[in-house]
Scaffold this motif. Structure first.
Motif: not given
Length: 280
Positions: A118-120, A140-157
């Motif tokens: 739920d965090a943003e 909900q691991r697949a959805a959470l993995l996608a959320r983690l990826a969405s928090w990475v800036r362009p060029g980040g890891w």
């Protein structure tokens, strides 16, 4: 070393199926500091060297903005805070940050108590998002993995790490095979743990649009007195009352983990990382 709890029964009777709970609701409750802190400290001792080596390979350096998801006692968060100081910052996110506050934390480490589902914490904000031993325990691991990826800036890891059980199926010790099997079954039924999800982390990260994919793996040795043995003894002591396993088998498995003549292999920890393209 913790001792096996006493039980009067010989064989665990089949229990009616219960509604699925979340990690920390009943199993591995973070407020139980006397049990969870030493258990997770043993886990950290088992995996920190591997994790830190992978993070160093990414070039974590001063000025980075990092997010550690499922921080637990904060071993990785504090390592990151030292690596990115003095200008860089680390946000340590967990549903409960109680264990994080049992140690002194540097001024550039901020605790964020929230559910990762739920965090943003900020879209495209972080140079590094890290998560260890969490996705495997989250249905909900697949959805959470996608959320983690969405928090990475362009060029980040994005770096994630979880366990896959390659080795215990073929253990030469029957009691260890049976106890690990009973543990996997109980965790899957109770909280939805998946001991296979991390097997294809490189492909999953690629499907999320990340590039420069890398992967590393470590399989700790089970040897009396090792951190891996301490972790499993403490973990099984919590899980045993809910495992369908003959008590004699369980006690033999505990004995094997404390026998200096016994050497075996634990679960394999897979760490994978990928980079968000600059043009994203």
């Amino acid at each position: 070393m913790s001792k096996a709890p006493a039980h009067s029964h010989g064989t665990r009777a089949h229990q009616p199926e219960q509604p699925r709970e979340r990690y920390g609701d009943r199993l591995f409750r973070p407020e139980r500091l006397t049990t969870e802190l030493p258990r997770l400290s043993a886990l950290a001792a088992m995996y920190d060297e591997h994790t830190f080596r992978c993070l160093e390979a990414l070039g974590v350096s001063p000025g980075w903005r990092c997010l550690d998801v499922g921080t637990g006692p904060g071993h990785v968060a504090r390592w990151l805070a030292a690596a990115v100081a003095p200008e860089g910052t680390v946000t340590a996110l967990d549903r409960s940050t109680r264990m994080l506050h049992t140690s002194a934390n540097p001024p550039n480490l901020e605790a964020l108590e929230a559910d990762a589902l739920d965090a943003e914490p900020g879209r495209y904000q972080y140079d590094l998002v890290h998560c260890r031993i969490m996705l495997m325990h989250t249905p909900q691991r697949a959805a959470l993995l996608a959320r983690l990826a969405s928090w990475v800036r362009p060029g980040g890891w994005l770096m994630v790490g979880d366990d896959v059980d390659f080795a215990t199926h073929s253990s030469a010790h029957q009691a260890l095979r049976q106890t690990f099997t009973a543990m996997r079954r109980m965790l899957n039924t109770t909280i939805g743990t998946d001991f296979h999800f991390a097997r294809d982390y490189p492909g999953r990260l690629r499907d999320l649009g990340l590039t420069d994919i890398g992967v590393d793996a470590a399989t700790p040795v089970l040897r009396a007195g090792a951190a891996a043995n301490e972790f499993w003894l403490r973990t099984w002591d919590q899980l045993w009352p809910r495992m369908e396993l003959d008590e004699a088998v369980y006690r033999e498995a505990r004995r094997l983990l404390q026998d200096p003549e016994v050497v075996d292999l634990s679960l394999t920890h897979i760490t994978a990382w990928g980079r968000r393209p600059l043009a994203d």
